[in-house]
Design a protein around this motif. Structure first.
Motif, short mmCIF file in Angstrom:
data_model
loop_
_atom_site.label_atom_id
_atom_site.label_comp_id
_atom_site.label_asym_id
_atom_site.label_seq_id
_atom_site.Cartn_x
_atom_site.Cartn_y
_atom_site.Cartn_z
N ALA A 52 -57.83 27.14 47.97
CA ALA A 52 -58.07 27.64 46.72
C ALA A 52 -59.69 27.98 46.64
O ALA A 52 -59.92 29.01 46.19
N ASP A 56 -61.15 31.68 46.42
CA ASP A 56 -62.07 31.94 45.25
C ASP A 56 -63.53 32.61 45.71
O ASP A 56 -63.83 33.33 45.13
N PHE A 63 -53.89 33.78 43.20
CA PHE A 63 -53.43 32.58 43.73
C PHE A 63 -52.09 32.35 43.18
O PHE A 63 -51.84 31.91 42.27
N ALA A 89 -50.96 24.71 39.03
CA ALA A 89 -51.79 25.70 38.45
C ALA A 89 -52.76 25.13 37.52
O ALA A 89 -53.74 25.53 37.64
N ILE A 92 -55.45 23.56 39.88
CA ILE A 92 -56.03 24.67 40.67
C ILE A 92 -57.21 25.31 39.66
O ILE A 92 -58.42 25.90 40.19
N SER A 93 -56.60 25.70 38.56
CA SER A 93 -57.44 26.49 37.44
C SER A 93 -58.86 25.44 37.18
O SER A 93 -59.74 26.28 37.10
N THR A 96 -61.50 26.04 40.28
CA THR A 96 -61.84 27.39 40.70
C THR A 96 -62.52 28.02 39.37
O THR A 96 -62.48 27.55 38.38
N VAL A 101 -54.95 32.52 38.49
CA VAL A 101 -53.92 31.51 39.00
C VAL A 101 -52.70 31.69 38.16
O VAL A 101 -52.49 31.66 37.09
N SER A 126 -58.02 27.54 32.45
CA SER A 126 -58.47 28.43 33.31
C SER A 126 -59.65 29.36 32.75
O SER A 126 -60.27 30.06 33.63
N ARG A 129 -57.71 33.03 32.88
CA ARG A 129 -57.35 33.39 33.96
C ARG A 129 -56.06 33.27 34.73
O ARG A 129 -55.60 33.56 35.60
N PHE A 130 -55.11 32.82 33.72
CA PHE A 130 -53.73 32.36 34.08
C PHE A 130 -52.88 33.50 34.00
O PHE A 130 -52.91 34.44 33.30
#
Length: 374
Positions: A52, A56, A63, A89, A92-93, A96, A101, A126, A129-130
């Protein structure tokens, strides 16, 4: 009416002609049923984080995990272990900075009231960014685990449409409301906080059937379309975009690609033979094809086509982005020329594959006008 052009999501604000996504990495084997060394086997969280953060920093756009609860077995234990997409998610959010994501949600398995809250939470984690990948439901063996009936194909999209309408209402209404649909009913529904992205988070769906294309044209911002050549993909891309335009909407089309990048064609051939022809997991792919073709986990009474088995071992019948960096960019140009907006990308070994793509392919893609220099 919401469409990709009106959303505030960063996935739609970049000027790149062809977007880059990392796909299918949250299961053992990724999308490559093979016992060859490297890749995602065993499934380890530390490796997910490395992949990830590598993507990024390399400037990839998205992703994208899958939602899976059963694998396909075989010597490679293909997809037998899976990180569940929604908590995956969230983590990972938080790890990054700029990449979009996704999480994948199957309509029959999660209620809109619950998912509305989870999506808003993910969007806040995020920083806006989701994105949500919506699957109408298809895997009988997995649905059996939940005690959920697999309904007829076209009706699945009718259910998914009502599901989306309920979600969107939860994301915008500031006062409680009653929802009285055919498939979903709710008293005093309300969900706070709202997602950061307005009027909602971006939605992806997949499907090439008439019902799948109609659903994407009506509700999605990205349609995931799979074909093994530009010639077979081009009419599907046109059909999806035309269907959206008829509804006054804009929908991006992304396609699934498998990547093997080598210094020479001989190098690519050697790697392909090693991964697919020498170490490809025929048992796992046979199990998968049996399920996909309606065998319900039972042995089919006819022999599966060897060429199809090989293409499934070669990264799940993806469009094959195999070649030298120069050849790969030429193939990327062909995809962009037929209207493809993004690639959901798969590698036999994600870490080395993404690093090589970053160093050898992206600079050439910038020169070709497919990617911005930033």
């Amino acid at each position: 009416m919401t469409d990709a052009a009106s959303l505030s999501s960063p996935i739609f604000t970049r000027s790149d002609r062809l977007k880059l996504g990392v796909f299918h990495m949250n299961c053992t084997g990724g999308a490559t049923p093979s016992t060859a060394e490297g890749g995602i086997n065993p499934l380890e969280w530390s490796q997910q984080v490395r992949i990830a953060q590598l993507a990024d920093r390399a400037g990839f756009d998205a992703f994208i995990p899958i939602a899976r609860w059963r694998g396909y077995g075989g010597p490679s234990k293909f997809n037998d272990e899976q990180y569940e997409a929604i908590p995956w998610a969230a983590a990972i959010s938080a790890l990054t900075e700029r990449i979009a994501v996704f999480a994948t949600a199957h309509v029959p398995l999660i209620h809109p009231v619950r998912l509305a809250k989870e999506v808003a939470t993910l969007d806040h984690i995020s920083g806006g960014r989701f994105c949500l990948n919506v699957v109408a439901g298809w895997n009988q063996r997995e649905l059996d685990m939940f005690g959920v009936e697999l309904i007829p194909h076209d009706e699945r999209y009718t259910v998914a449409g009502e599901w989306i309408r309920f979600l969107e209402k939860l994301w915008v209404e500031t006062e409680e409301f009653d929802f009285d649909g055919t498939y979903f009913r709710s008293k005093g529904a309300l969900s706070d906080p709202k997602p950061i992205q307005r009027p909602r988070v971006p939605i992806m769906s997949a499907g090439s059937s008439p019902a799948g294309v109609a659903f994407a044209a009506e509700y999605a911002d990205i349609c995931f379309a799979v074909a093994d050549s530009p010639e077979t993909l081009q009419p599907l891309v046109a059909r999806i975009k035309d269907a959206a335009a008829e509804r006054g909407r804009t929908v991006e089309v992304w396609t699934q690609v498998g990547v093997i990048c080598g210094d020479t064609e001989d190098d690519v051939t050697r790697r392909y033979d090693h991964i697919v022809r020498e170490h490809g997991d025929v048992e796992a792919v046979t199990n998968q094809m049996t399920m996909l073709m309606g065998g319900g986990g039972k042995t089919l009474d006819y022999k599966l086509d060897p060429a199809m088995l090989e293409r499934m071992m070669a990264m799940q019948h993806s469009y094959q982005l195999f070649g030298t960096p120069e050849q790969i960019v030429k193939k990327m140009q062909q995809l962009a020329d037929i209207g493809v907006d993004g690639m959901s990308m798969i590698w036999p070994d994600y870490e080395t594959g993404i690093a090589r793509f970053r160093d050898a392919v992206i600079p050439l893609a910038v020169q070709a006008g497919l990617r911005s220099a930033g």
